[in-house]
Design a protein around this motif. Sequence first.
Motif, PDB file in Angstrom:
ATOM      1  N   THR A  16       0.833  -1.208   0.000  1.00 53.90           N
ATOM      2  CA  THR A  16       0.000   0.000   0.000  1.00 53.90           C
ATOM      3  C   THR A  16       0.865   1.255   0.000  1.00 53.90           C
ATOM      4  O   THR A  16       0.576   2.229  -0.709  1.00 53.90           O
ATOM      5  CB  THR A  16      -0.929   0.014   1.228  1.00 53.90           C
ATOM      6  OG1 THR A  16      -1.737  -1.168   1.223  1.00 53.90           O
ATOM      7  CG2 THR A  16      -1.835   1.239   1.210  1.00 53.90           C
ATOM      8  N   PHE A  17       1.927   1.217   0.777  1.00 54.76           N
ATOM      9  CA  PHE A  17       2.857   2.349   0.831  1.00 54.76           C
ATOM     10  C   PHE A  17       3.505   2.589  -0.536  1.00 54.76           C
ATOM     11  O   PHE A  17       3.595   3.734  -1.002  1.00 54.76           O
ATOM     12  CB  PHE A  17       3.935   2.077   1.884  1.00 54.76           C
ATOM     13  CG  PHE A  17       5.004   3.131   1.952  1.00 54.76           C
ATOM     14  CD1 PHE A  17       4.747   4.367   2.529  1.00 54.76           C
ATOM     15  CD2 PHE A  17       6.272   2.885   1.434  1.00 54.76           C
ATOM     16  CE1 PHE A  17       5.733   5.348   2.585  1.00 54.76           C
ATOM     17  CE2 PHE A  17       7.259   3.854   1.487  1.00 54.76           C
ATOM     18  CZ  PHE A  17       6.993   5.091   2.064  1.00 54.76           C
ATOM     19  N   THR A  20       0.984   4.021  -2.912  1.00 53.46           N
ATOM     20  CA  THR A  20       0.722   5.420  -2.574  1.00 53.46           C
ATOM     21  C   THR A  20       1.823   6.327  -3.110  1.00 53.46           C
ATOM     22  O   THR A  20       1.548   7.396  -3.668  1.00 53.46           O
ATOM     23  CB  THR A  20       0.602   5.595  -1.048  1.00 53.46           C
ATOM     24  OG1 THR A  20      -0.447   4.750  -0.560  1.00 53.46           O
ATOM     25  CG2 THR A  20       0.281   7.036  -0.692  1.00 53.46           C
ATOM     26  N   SER A  23       1.316   6.676  -6.753  1.00 54.63           N
ATOM     27  CA  SER A  23       0.155   7.496  -7.099  1.00 54.63           C
ATOM     28  C   SER A  23       0.460   8.988  -7.014  1.00 54.63           C
ATOM     29  O   SER A  23      -0.156   9.795  -7.713  1.00 54.63           O
ATOM     30  CB  SER A  23      -1.023   7.153  -6.184  1.00 54.63           C
ATOM     31  OG  SER A  23      -0.763   7.540  -4.849  1.00 54.63           O
ATOM     32  N   LEU A  24       1.414   9.362  -6.173  1.00 57.10           N
ATOM     33  CA  LEU A  24       1.760  10.780  -6.036  1.00 57.10           C
ATOM     34  C   LEU A  24       2.339  11.347  -7.326  1.00 57.10           C
ATOM     35  O   LEU A  24       2.295  12.558  -7.556  1.00 57.10           O
ATOM     36  CB  LEU A  24       2.747  10.974  -4.882  1.00 57.10           C
ATOM     37  CG  LEU A  24       2.200  10.676  -3.482  1.00 57.10           C
ATOM     38  CD1 LEU A  24       3.290  10.829  -2.439  1.00 57.10           C
ATOM     39  CD2 LEU A  24       1.023  11.597  -3.156  1.00 57.10           C
ATOM     40  N   ILE A 177      -5.490  12.354  -1.910  1.00 48.53           N
ATOM     41  CA  ILE A 177      -4.637  11.173  -2.010  1.00 48.53           C
ATOM     42  C   ILE A 177      -5.430   9.934  -2.412  1.00 48.53           C
ATOM     43  O   ILE A 177      -4.924   9.059  -3.130  1.00 48.53           O
ATOM     44  CB  ILE A 177      -3.888  10.928  -0.674  1.00 48.53           C
ATOM     45  CG1 ILE A 177      -2.834   9.835  -0.844  1.00 48.53           C
ATOM     46  CG2 ILE A 177      -4.860  10.613   0.431  1.00 48.53           C
ATOM     47  CD1 ILE A 177      -1.724  10.194  -1.794  1.00 48.53           C
ATOM     48  N   LEU A 178      -6.700   9.855  -1.985  1.00 52.26           N
ATOM     49  CA  LEU A 178      -7.516   8.692  -2.339  1.00 52.26           C
ATOM     50  C   LEU A 178      -7.809   8.670  -3.834  1.00 52.26           C
ATOM     51  O   LEU A 178      -7.748   7.611  -4.475  1.00 52.26           O
ATOM     52  CB  LEU A 178      -8.826   8.700  -1.543  1.00 52.26           C
ATOM     53  CG  LEU A 178      -9.768   7.508  -1.797  1.00 52.26           C
ATOM     54  CD1 LEU A 178      -9.064   6.196  -1.461  1.00 52.26           C
ATOM     55  CD2 LEU A 178     -11.052   7.657  -0.986  1.00 52.26           C
ATOM     56  N   PHE A 181      -4.711   7.541  -5.566  1.00 48.86           N
ATOM     57  CA  PHE A 181      -4.472   6.118  -5.322  1.00 48.86           C
ATOM     58  C   PHE A 181      -5.356   5.261  -6.229  1.00 48.86           C
ATOM     59  O   PHE A 181      -4.883   4.320  -6.879  1.00 48.86           O
ATOM     60  CB  PHE A 181      -4.739   5.794  -3.851  1.00 48.86           C
ATOM     61  CG  PHE A 181      -4.408   4.382  -3.461  1.00 48.86           C
ATOM     62  CD1 PHE A 181      -3.111   4.028  -3.123  1.00 48.86           C
ATOM     63  CD2 PHE A 181      -5.397   3.403  -3.428  1.00 48.86           C
ATOM     64  CE1 PHE A 181      -2.798   2.723  -2.763  1.00 48.86           C
ATOM     65  CE2 PHE A 181      -5.095   2.103  -3.071  1.00 48.86           C
ATOM     66  CZ  PHE A 181      -3.793   1.757  -2.734  1.00 48.86           C
ATOM     67  N   HIS A 184      -4.282   5.529  -9.830  1.00 47.46           N
ATOM     68  CA  HIS A 184      -3.049   4.776 -10.058  1.00 47.46           C
ATOM     69  C   HIS A 184      -3.352   3.290 -10.239  1.00 47.46           C
ATOM     70  O   HIS A 184      -2.808   2.638 -11.152  1.00 47.46           O
ATOM     71  CB  HIS A 184      -2.103   4.986  -8.877  1.00 47.46           C
ATOM     72  CG  HIS A 184      -0.765   4.342  -9.042  1.00 47.46           C
ATOM     73  ND1 HIS A 184      -0.027   4.434 -10.204  1.00 47.46           N
ATOM     74  CD2 HIS A 184      -0.019   3.577  -8.191  1.00 47.46           C
ATOM     75  CE1 HIS A 184       1.108   3.774 -10.064  1.00 47.46           C
ATOM     76  NE2 HIS A 184       1.126   3.239  -8.859  1.00 47.46           N
TER      77      HIS A 184
END
Length: 231
Positions: A16-17, A20, A23-24, A177-178, A181, A184
């Motif tokens: 998940t990290f 994330t 995705s940024l 951020i969601l 995510f 992505h």
Amino acid sequence: MKRVIFIIVSFVIFITFCLTLGSLELKKTYTDFKEDISFEKTQKFNLNGILKIDSTVVNPKILADKTTLVQFSFNGCTPCRKAKDRFPKLLNQTGKNFQIITISIDKFDFWKPLNENKNIKRWTRLNIGNSNLIKSLKIIGYPTYFVLNENGEIISRPSHFSGIKAIRNYFKIKPNILDLFIEHIRNLLDSNRLFNYVFMYTFLYLILFGVIILLRLLIKKRWVTKYKNNA
């Protein structure tokens, strides 16, 4: 059992990290987009010959008082479909002064019964009909996008994959951020890269996990040796 749970939970957190962080990278797509060189800017978008699903012509007033993203597409165009899948999200991120118009270049009788002709607010599906827009606007690839102002004038011609990016930029939409995510994940799924992505980071996780276990054993061995020497 606790160790198994720890390994599973730590693995999920690690993946998940990594997702994330990946995705940024999409954040820049909310501000940057590519635009094709266009000689149509300030030109009125001509709807003559364009047909609605009921075979009637389109009222030019449909372009009034709204910023419009126009997409030319056809059935079987994968990039067109992927963009359309993201249109509902884009509509949710914008206000009532924005709309989407998709113009299919398929034959009318073939296009009319397609499942894509659903009723979604601020998204109008049209057919090219007898219009000469493909020739006059020099459309040679799909999807082709145009952004129109409230007067129905062309103000931008984003590149084939930048239609949504152009609207994000125009309305200065800021992602959370969601959203990044989820987008992505969808991009990885659309490009069939999700399995490779997970496999790569699983391998990295195993290496890191192995290094941590090795360090733990070395530290433990050192403490045991030190304890024996002191005894």
